[in-house]
Write a protein that holds these residues in place. Sequence first.
Motif, mmCIF file in Angstrom:
data_model
loop_
_atom_site.group_PDB
_atom_site.id
_atom_site.type_symbol
_atom_site.label_atom_id
_atom_site.label_comp_id
_atom_site.label_asym_id
_atom_site.label_seq_id
_atom_site.Cartn_x
_atom_site.Cartn_y
_atom_site.Cartn_z
ATOM 1 N N LEU A 46 0.821 11.462 -8.024
ATOM 2 C CA LEU A 46 2.268 11.746 -7.972
ATOM 3 C C LEU A 46 3.057 10.796 -8.861
ATOM 4 C CD1 LEU A 46 2.949 12.493 -4.176
ATOM 5 C CD2 LEU A 46 2.609 14.120 -6.040
ATOM 6 N N ILE A 47 2.666 9.507 -8.856
ATOM 7 C CA ILE A 47 3.363 8.508 -9.681
ATOM 8 C C ILE A 47 2.302 7.627 -10.340
ATOM 9 C CG2 ILE A 47 4.833 6.436 -9.645
ATOM 10 C CD1 ILE A 47 6.599 7.692 -7.634
ATOM 11 N N SER A 48 2.473 7.385 -11.614
ATOM 12 C CA SER A 48 1.479 6.577 -12.327
ATOM 13 C C SER A 48 1.462 5.139 -11.814
ATOM 14 C CB SER A 48 1.818 6.574 -13.815
ATOM 15 O OG SER A 48 1.067 5.566 -14.460
ATOM 16 N N PRO A 49 0.279 4.565 -11.655
ATOM 17 C CA PRO A 49 0.183 3.138 -11.303
ATOM 18 C C PRO A 49 0.951 2.264 -12.295
ATOM 19 C CG PRO A 49 -1.980 4.183 -11.174
ATOM 20 C CD PRO A 49 -1.045 5.213 -11.735
ATOM 21 N N GLN A 50 1.083 2.761 -13.509
ATOM 22 C CA GLN A 50 1.754 1.966 -14.552
ATOM 23 C C GLN A 50 3.195 1.639 -14.172
ATOM 24 O OE1 GLN A 50 1.462 3.757 -18.395
ATOM 25 N NE2 GLN A 50 2.303 1.981 -19.458
ATOM 26 N N ALA A 52 0.856 -1.190 0.000
ATOM 27 C CA ALA A 52 0.000 0.000 0.000
ATOM 28 C C ALA A 52 0.888 1.235 0.000
ATOM 29 C CB ALA A 52 -0.903 -0.002 1.233
ATOM 30 N N VAL A 53 0.532 2.225 -0.831
ATOM 31 C CA VAL A 53 1.347 3.445 -0.904
ATOM 32 C C VAL A 53 0.441 4.673 -0.877
ATOM 33 C CG1 VAL A 53 3.128 2.234 -2.242
ATOM 34 C CG2 VAL A 53 1.438 3.579 -3.467
ATOM 35 N N SER A 54 0.896 5.719 -0.183
ATOM 36 C CA SER A 54 0.143 6.974 -0.137
ATOM 37 C C SER A 54 1.036 8.118 -0.615
ATOM 38 C CB SER A 54 -0.448 7.210 1.258
ATOM 39 O OG SER A 54 0.529 7.055 2.259
ATOM 40 N N ALA A 55 0.452 9.329 -0.682
ATOM 41 C CA ALA A 55 1.055 10.436 -1.428
ATOM 42 C C ALA A 55 2.137 11.168 -0.645
ATOM 43 C CB ALA A 55 -0.035 11.409 -1.860
ATOM 44 N N SER A 56 3.303 10.569 -0.591
ATOM 45 C CA SER A 56 4.449 11.135 0.120
ATOM 46 C C SER A 56 5.563 11.467 -0.863
ATOM 47 C CB SER A 56 4.943 10.103 1.143
ATOM 48 O OG SER A 56 6.283 10.337 1.488
ATOM 49 N N ALA A 57 6.425 12.414 -0.442
ATOM 50 C CA ALA A 57 7.613 12.729 -1.239
ATOM 51 C C ALA A 57 8.539 11.518 -1.340
ATOM 52 C CB ALA A 57 8.351 13.904 -0.607
ATOM 53 N N ALA A 58 8.346 10.545 -0.444
ATOM 54 C CA ALA A 58 9.192 9.341 -0.452
ATOM 55 C C ALA A 58 8.609 8.231 -1.339
ATOM 56 C CB ALA A 58 9.357 8.818 0.974
ATOM 57 N N LEU A 59 7.586 8.577 -2.111
ATOM 58 C CA LEU A 59 6.901 7.551 -2.905
ATOM 59 C C LEU A 59 7.837 6.846 -3.885
ATOM 60 C CD1 LEU A 59 4.169 6.241 -3.511
ATOM 61 C CD2 LEU A 59 3.615 8.199 -4.957
ATOM 62 N N HIS A 60 8.862 7.576 -4.362
ATOM 63 C CA HIS A 60 9.795 6.965 -5.314
ATOM 64 C C HIS A 60 10.478 5.736 -4.715
ATOM 65 C CE1 HIS A 60 13.435 8.683 -3.358
ATOM 66 N NE2 HIS A 60 12.554 9.551 -2.945
ATOM 67 N N LYS A 61 10.668 5.767 -3.360
ATOM 68 C CA LYS A 61 11.321 4.604 -2.734
ATOM 69 C C LYS A 61 10.425 3.368 -2.821
ATOM 70 C CE LYS A 61 13.949 7.149 0.810
ATOM 71 N NZ LYS A 61 14.155 7.273 2.272
ATOM 72 N N ALA A 62 9.107 3.594 -2.877
ATOM 73 C CA ALA A 62 8.186 2.456 -2.945
ATOM 74 C C ALA A 62 8.315 1.726 -4.287
ATOM 75 C CB ALA A 62 6.749 2.920 -2.717
ATOM 76 N N CYS A 63 8.683 2.468 -5.334
ATOM 77 C CA CYS A 63 8.906 1.814 -6.644
ATOM 78 C C CYS A 63 10.072 0.851 -6.533
ATOM 79 C CB CYS A 63 9.218 2.847 -7.721
ATOM 80 S SG CYS A 63 7.854 3.906 -8.080
ATOM 81 N N ASP A 64 11.132 1.304 -5.885
ATOM 82 C CA ASP A 64 12.311 0.462 -5.691
ATOM 83 C C ASP A 64 11.954 -0.739 -4.803
ATOM 84 O OD1 ASP A 64 14.973 -0.246 -5.922
ATOM 85 O OD2 ASP A 64 15.590 0.931 -4.181
ATOM 86 N N LEU A 65 11.181 -0.466 -3.755
ATOM 87 C CA LEU A 65 10.762 -1.550 -2.856
ATOM 88 C C LEU A 65 9.951 -2.595 -3.624
ATOM 89 C CD1 LEU A 65 10.520 -2.657 0.061
ATOM 90 C CD2 LEU A 65 8.462 -1.226 0.314
ATOM 91 N N ALA A 66 9.029 -2.120 -4.455
ATOM 92 C CA ALA A 66 8.202 -3.043 -5.252
ATOM 93 C C ALA A 66 9.082 -3.896 -6.160
ATOM 94 C CB ALA A 66 7.200 -2.237 -6.082
ATOM 95 N N SER A 67 10.069 -3.245 -6.742
ATOM 96 C CA SER A 67 10.976 -3.952 -7.650
ATOM 97 C C SER A 67 11.794 -5.000 -6.893
ATOM 98 C CB SER A 67 11.882 -2.911 -8.314
ATOM 99 O OG SER A 67 12.925 -3.539 -8.968
ATOM 100 N N LYS A 68 12.348 -4.604 -5.738
ATOM 101 C CA LYS A 68 13.210 -5.524 -4.975
ATOM 102 C C LYS A 68 12.403 -6.716 -4.435
ATOM 103 C CE LYS A 68 17.299 -3.279 -4.917
ATOM 104 N NZ LYS A 68 16.998 -1.927 -5.300
ATOM 105 N N LEU A 69 11.195 -6.442 -3.946
ATOM 106 C CA LEU A 69 10.359 -7.546 -3.438
ATOM 107 C C LEU A 69 10.056 -8.533 -4.566
ATOM 108 C CD1 LEU A 69 7.823 -5.584 -1.190
ATOM 109 C CD2 LEU A 69 9.422 -7.322 -0.401
ATOM 110 N N THR A 70 9.786 -7.991 -5.747
ATOM 111 C CA THR A 70 9.492 -8.852 -6.901
ATOM 112 C C THR A 70 10.725 -9.668 -7.275
ATOM 113 O OG1 THR A 70 7.914 -7.189 -7.653
ATOM 114 C CG2 THR A 70 8.581 -8.853 -9.267
#
Length: 179
Positions: free
Chosen positions: A42-46, A7-25
């Motif tokens: 802030l960041i496209s679901p795509q 789950a992700v919400s609208a934070s300036a740290a949202l870019h880290k969640a992309c990396d987290l999603a990638s690493k978990l995968t």
Amino acid sequence: MSRVLLAVSASAALHKACDLASKLTQEGHEVRTLMTANAARLISPQLFEAMTGQAARVSEFEGEREGGMDHITLARWGESLVFAPATAGALARLAHGDASDLIGTVVLALQPSTPRLLCPAMNPTMYAHPAVQRNLEQCRADGWQVLDPGSGRLACDEEGTGRLREVPEILQRVRELLG
Ligand SMILES: Cc1cc2nc3c(=O)[nH]c(=O)nc-3n(C[C@H](O)[C@H](O)[C@H](O)COP(=O)(O)O)c2cc1C
């Protein structure tokens, strides 16, 4: 491995969640991303879909659906839930059992035994606010594990406590969460 709801919400740290999603995968987990509407501005679901190979969801009322009641389907699918970054607004909604968006509804529909990790991120003055601390305490009492934010310089150009933990630290906590 396992099925992780991110789950992700609208934070300036949202870019880290992309990396987290990638690493978990990359570690072999199946990751489904659940976004607040503001996070999706802030960041496209795509981008999360590209990182995880799975549909990222904002609402169960529009877009592609799993079936009749996606909050139930998604809650049954998830073997754990990681909320990173969690905004002050997200903490307030969780603390009150607010089901007015997809994330809040899925959280309420999770089995109580499903492990869940909360990673707050916000400006230090916001983080220190009694209302935020009260909401965090309530989340802990409701069964959330909390990865306390770190200290340092934040995107808002202030020093203090409120930084989303770095991705390797979050990954380590997720591994512990999954046992
Ligand atoms: C670029 C940007 C960065 C933001 N960063 C944060 C943040 O790190 N933490 C936070 O609590 N709010 C932050 N906010 C404010 C939240 O986005 C705002 O409270 C919003 O209503 C939260 O929506 P959500 O919790 O539904 O995603 C930020 C806003 C913007 C525009």
